[in-house]
Design a protein around this motif. Structure first.
Motif, PDB file in Angstrom:
ATOM      1  N   PRO A  37       0.753  -1.242  -0.027  1.00 53.87           N
ATOM      2  CA  PRO A  37      -0.086  -0.059  -0.021  1.00 53.87           C
ATOM      3  C   PRO A  37       0.623   1.327   0.008  1.00 53.87           C
ATOM      4  O   PRO A  37       0.490   2.281  -0.709  1.00 53.87           O
ATOM      5  CB  PRO A  37      -0.707  -0.039   1.267  1.00 53.87           C
ATOM      6  CG  PRO A  37      -0.874  -1.487   1.380  1.00 53.87           C
ATOM      7  CD  PRO A  37       0.299  -2.230   1.027  1.00 53.87           C
TER       8      PRO A  37
ATOM      9  N   ASN B 113      -0.309  -6.592   7.757  1.00 54.73           N
ATOM     10  CA  ASN B 113      -0.474  -5.322   8.271  1.00 54.73           C
ATOM     11  C   ASN B 113      -0.873  -5.463   9.728  1.00 54.73           C
ATOM     12  O   ASN B 113      -1.746  -6.137  10.197  1.00 54.73           O
ATOM     13  CB  ASN B 113      -1.751  -4.823   7.324  1.00 54.73           C
ATOM     14  CG  ASN B 113      -1.977  -3.247   7.766  1.00 54.73           C
ATOM     15  OD1 ASN B 113      -2.723  -2.951   8.876  1.00 54.73           O
ATOM     16  ND2 ASN B 113      -1.635  -2.365   6.608  1.00 54.73           N
TER      17      ASN B 113
ATOM     18  N   TRP C 232      -9.031   0.905   2.402  1.00 53.93           N
ATOM     19  CA  TRP C 232      -7.630   0.731   1.597  1.00 53.93           C
ATOM     20  C   TRP C 232      -7.563   0.633   0.292  1.00 53.93           C
ATOM     21  O   TRP C 232      -6.787   1.138  -0.497  1.00 53.93           O
ATOM     22  CB  TRP C 232      -6.934  -0.419   2.449  1.00 53.93           C
ATOM     23  CG  TRP C 232      -5.570  -0.057   2.598  1.00 53.93           C
ATOM     24  CD1 TRP C 232      -4.387  -0.978   2.675  1.00 53.93           C
ATOM     25  CD2 TRP C 232      -5.029   0.608   3.717  1.00 53.93           C
ATOM     26  NE1 TRP C 232      -3.086  -0.704   3.154  1.00 53.93           N
ATOM     27  CE2 TRP C 232      -3.503   0.399   3.670  1.00 53.93           C
ATOM     28  CE3 TRP C 232      -5.388   1.700   4.538  1.00 53.93           C
ATOM     29  CZ2 TRP C 232      -2.560   1.086   4.609  1.00 53.93           C
ATOM     30  CZ3 TRP C 232      -4.674   2.586   5.310  1.00 53.93           C
ATOM     31  CH2 TRP C 232      -3.362   2.179   5.475  1.00 53.93           C
TER      32      TRP C 232
ATOM     33  N   THR D 147      -5.337   3.088  -2.243  1.00 55.02           N
ATOM     34  CA  THR D 147      -4.372   2.662  -2.918  1.00 55.02           C
ATOM     35  C   THR D 147      -5.060   2.184  -4.610  1.00 55.02           C
ATOM     36  O   THR D 147      -3.952   1.983  -5.382  1.00 55.02           O
ATOM     37  CB  THR D 147      -3.874   1.189  -2.514  1.00 55.02           C
ATOM     38  OG1 THR D 147      -4.898   0.148  -2.319  1.00 55.02           O
ATOM     39  CG2 THR D 147      -3.403   1.356  -0.927  1.00 55.02           C
TER      40      THR D 147
ATOM     41  N   GLU E 120       3.670  -3.370   6.817  1.00 55.50           N
ATOM     42  CA  GLU E 120       3.016  -3.919   6.047  1.00 55.50           C
ATOM     43  C   GLU E 120       3.477  -5.138   5.343  1.00 55.50           C
ATOM     44  O   GLU E 120       2.518  -5.943   5.224  1.00 55.50           O
ATOM     45  CB  GLU E 120       2.759  -2.996   4.694  1.00 55.50           C
ATOM     46  CG  GLU E 120       2.176  -1.621   5.212  1.00 55.50           C
ATOM     47  CD  GLU E 120       1.867  -0.489   4.116  1.00 55.50           C
ATOM     48  OE1 GLU E 120       1.324   0.415   4.219  1.00 55.50           O
ATOM     49  OE2 GLU E 120       2.552  -0.839   2.915  1.00 55.50           O
TER      50      GLU E 120
ATOM     51  N   TYR F 173       0.168   7.920   1.442  1.00 55.92           N
ATOM     52  CA  TYR F 173      -0.633   6.667   1.151  1.00 55.92           C
ATOM     53  C   TYR F 173      -1.534   7.034  -0.127  1.00 55.92           C
ATOM     54  O   TYR F 173      -1.493   6.222  -1.075  1.00 55.92           O
ATOM     55  CB  TYR F 173      -1.274   6.126   2.080  1.00 55.92           C
ATOM     56  CG  TYR F 173      -0.605   5.260   3.045  1.00 55.92           C
ATOM     57  CD1 TYR F 173      -0.488   3.927   2.557  1.00 55.92           C
ATOM     58  CD2 TYR F 173       0.158   5.570   4.170  1.00 55.92           C
ATOM     59  CE1 TYR F 173       0.348   3.075   3.526  1.00 55.92           C
ATOM     60  CE2 TYR F 173       1.189   5.073   4.708  1.00 55.92           C
ATOM     61  CZ  TYR F 173       1.072   3.726   4.512  1.00 55.92           C
ATOM     62  OH  TYR F 173       1.766   2.659   5.138  1.00 55.92           O
TER      63      TYR F 173
END
Length: 569
Positions: A120, A147, A169, A173, A342, A550
């Motif tokens: 990510p 994670n 997420w 991403t 991660e 991110y």
């Protein structure tokens, strides 16, 4: 523009077309049922016509590829070509440059390739590389199995919160689905360790691999994602890993499936690497038949094989402790790359030799899986590119699957090590794939497994993604003419992507921009914000980067295709 592909021999398993001589028509980038009299005719009389290929698991974009290219300049020198008036110069064999990746898939008749492991934090760079790869559409699978936040949600069985975390997420991403690699093991690698069973715990976390996988599977079904959890189980590449593999697959059998989304609840990638019996490499043998029996008896599992191609290649995986083990075994150079809380990764070169007993065993196990799994809709063609071999070898694998004659020549002539006779069942299998089977494992099955509703078939309204091969199915005996099969599948007469002719007469004549495919979950916006708010104090205290690193903003995406799904409450 309107086109007719005239008089081809069509294999389209989704529509139950098995070698019919018929026309395929497309207009404005889509398959259609009819065109006007002004349509341009492309004469493909008696030649093999299929939907464009879909690779369900490969490593083609992201930080591992960049590190691999830098640390293996000897690989980059292989496959170097000069630019032409249409395409850029190419480089690389097992780690092709971004342009070469797109060109080579196009020449083989492929139109969609899944990037199977996106950290990510490296989402932006992964999508930058996708933008640099022409001619193919690319969904990317973010990594979830190690994670820290996933660990906490799984430990406390907070499935609703975990689902909201996954949903957020994927948006952050621009990812397509849930990827799990060596759950808990890559976290253990941060302490120089690994986990070796499905019920092991990483240091300092009171959660097991089993709990993480089951929690992610439940959350995935709650979200109704188009693809199931996509797992690289624990103990990859270790003799005796069959029980761990079977435990992993069996642990999901009672997870309630989101009705109407897809058949499977778990997809096991590169299964060949998870099918070894024995206590060490001295007594290692195949576990393929046992695993195939399990898959044949269940409805919740699909897989891809990760077929060894007997080449020099490069291994790269988020299973960093396994790569260290491989480095200790081989003595070849090794590089490690860890990413925050991660994931981790390792990269080493590998030489798969037909004269090596272990490599022959791996080669045979992959073919056994293809041949022992009864239903080709449950298994997909991959090499886990580049880990078991480069994707350019898919045509060779197809020839092995279609020709028992060739397989037996390799065994009886001593081209491969004699372990194949004593430690595998391959010499006893005479099954041969036909063209319809090949179309399933390389087109229709991956599309179904990923929930694609616009590709993998020649259905009216679908994207005009089509491959035409210089193979005449009604005139060739694949069992005897296996060299012609490999040659024919290596270079298309036509590769058509979104209605554009990219390859004609085995040469790339046009380049188009790649497209990113990602999943947008709707209906959990409040829950997502609550989860993000809840993790921010921990994030700010322990992460070494800002949260703003991110999000993958729209300008990082290549002409994106957003797949909207509605989460269940």
């Amino acid at each position: 523009m309107e086109y007719i592909l005239k008089n081809g021999i069509v294999f389209d398993p989704t529509n139950n077309v098995k070698g019919e001589k018929k026309d395929v028509m497309f207009k404005d980038g889509k398959i259609v049922e009819q065109v006007s009299d002004d349509a341009k005719v492309l004469d493909v009389t008696d030649k093999l016509v299929m939907p464009a290929g879909i690779d369900p698991h490969a490593h083609i974009a992201g930080p591992k590829l960049v590190v691999g290219r830098m640390y293996r300049p000897e690989d980059s020198r292989r496959g170097a070509t000069q630019k032409t008036s249409v395409i850029r110069g190419e480089s690389g064999f097992s780690i092709p440059s971004c342009p070469a990746t797109g060109y080579r898939y196009s020449r083989m008749g492929y139109g969609t390739v899944v990037e199977a492991a996106m950290p990510p934090l490296e989402g932006k760079h992964t999508h930058e590389e996708i933008c640099a790869i022409p001619n193919i559409d690319v969904p990317a699978l973010p990594l979830f199995g190690n994670n820290w936040f996933v660990f906490e949600f799984a430990k406390e069985n907070k499935i609703d919160e975990l689902a909201a975390f996954i949903s957020s997420w994927l948006k952050i991403t621009k990812g397509y689905g849930v990827k799990i690699v060596n759950p808990c093991g890559s976290e253990a690698w941060g302490w120089g360790k690994n986990v070796h069973g499905f019920d092991d715990k990483p240091p300092y976390f009171d959660v097991t691999s089993r709990e993480v996988v089951k929690a992610l599977a439940k959350a995935n079904e709650k979200l109704g994602l188009p693809h199931s959890i996509h797992i690289h189980p624990n103990d990859l590449g270790h003799p005796g890993n069959v029980p761990t593999t079977l435990e992993t697959l069996d642990s999901i059998k009672d997870v309630k499936k989101n009705a109407g989304v897809r058949d499977q609840t778990i997809h096991c990638c590169h299964l060949q690497f998870h099918a070894y019996q024995g206590n060490s490499w001295k007594d290692a043998s195949s576990g393929a038949e046992e695993i195939a029996k399990y898959i044949n008896s269940t409805d919740h599992v699909t897989c891809d094989v990760g077929q060894v191609t007997l080449d020099e290649t490069t291994t790269m995986t988020a299973d960093a402790p396994m790569e260290y083990d491989l480095y200790k075994l081989s003595g070849l150079k090794w590089v490690n790359k860890d990413i925050e809380f991660e994931t981790a990764a390792g990269i080493i070169p590998v030489i798969y030799s037909a004269k090596s007993p272990v490599n022959t065993l791996q080669w045979a196990i992959g073919l056994e899986l293809f041949l022992h799994i009864d239903d080709p809709w449950k298994v997909c063609l991959t090499t886990d590119h580049p880990n078991a071999g480069p994707f350019q070898r898919y045509p060779r694998i197809m020839s092995w699957l279609m020709s028992n004659t060739r397989r037996m020549e390799m065994i009886e002539n001593g081209e491969v090590h004699k372990w194949v006779n004593s430690r595998t069942t391959l010499p006893t299998i005479d099954r041969e794939y036909d063209f319809n089977d090949i179309a399933i494992i390389s087109r229709a099955a991956p599309a179904k497994i990923y929930g694609f509703e616009d590709r993998g078939a020649l259905t009216p309204g679908y994207n005009a993604d089509i491959a035409v091969y210089d193979i005449k199915p009604n005139e060739i005996d694949p069992s005897k003419e296996y060299e012609a099969i490999e040659k024919g599948f290596s270079l298309t007469d036509y590769t058509i992507k979104d209605g554009k002719i990219l390859v004609k007469d085995k040469e790339i004549v046009q380049v188009k921009k790649s497209r990113t495919i990602w999943t947008n979950v709707m209906g959990l916006e409040k829950e997502e914000q609550a989860v993000i708010d809840g993790i921010m104090p921990f994030f700010n205290q322990y992460y070494s980067v800002k949260w703003e690193n991110y999000p993958v903003h729209d300008h990082y995406l290549s002409d994106p295709i957003r797949v909207d799904v509605q989460a269940s409450k």
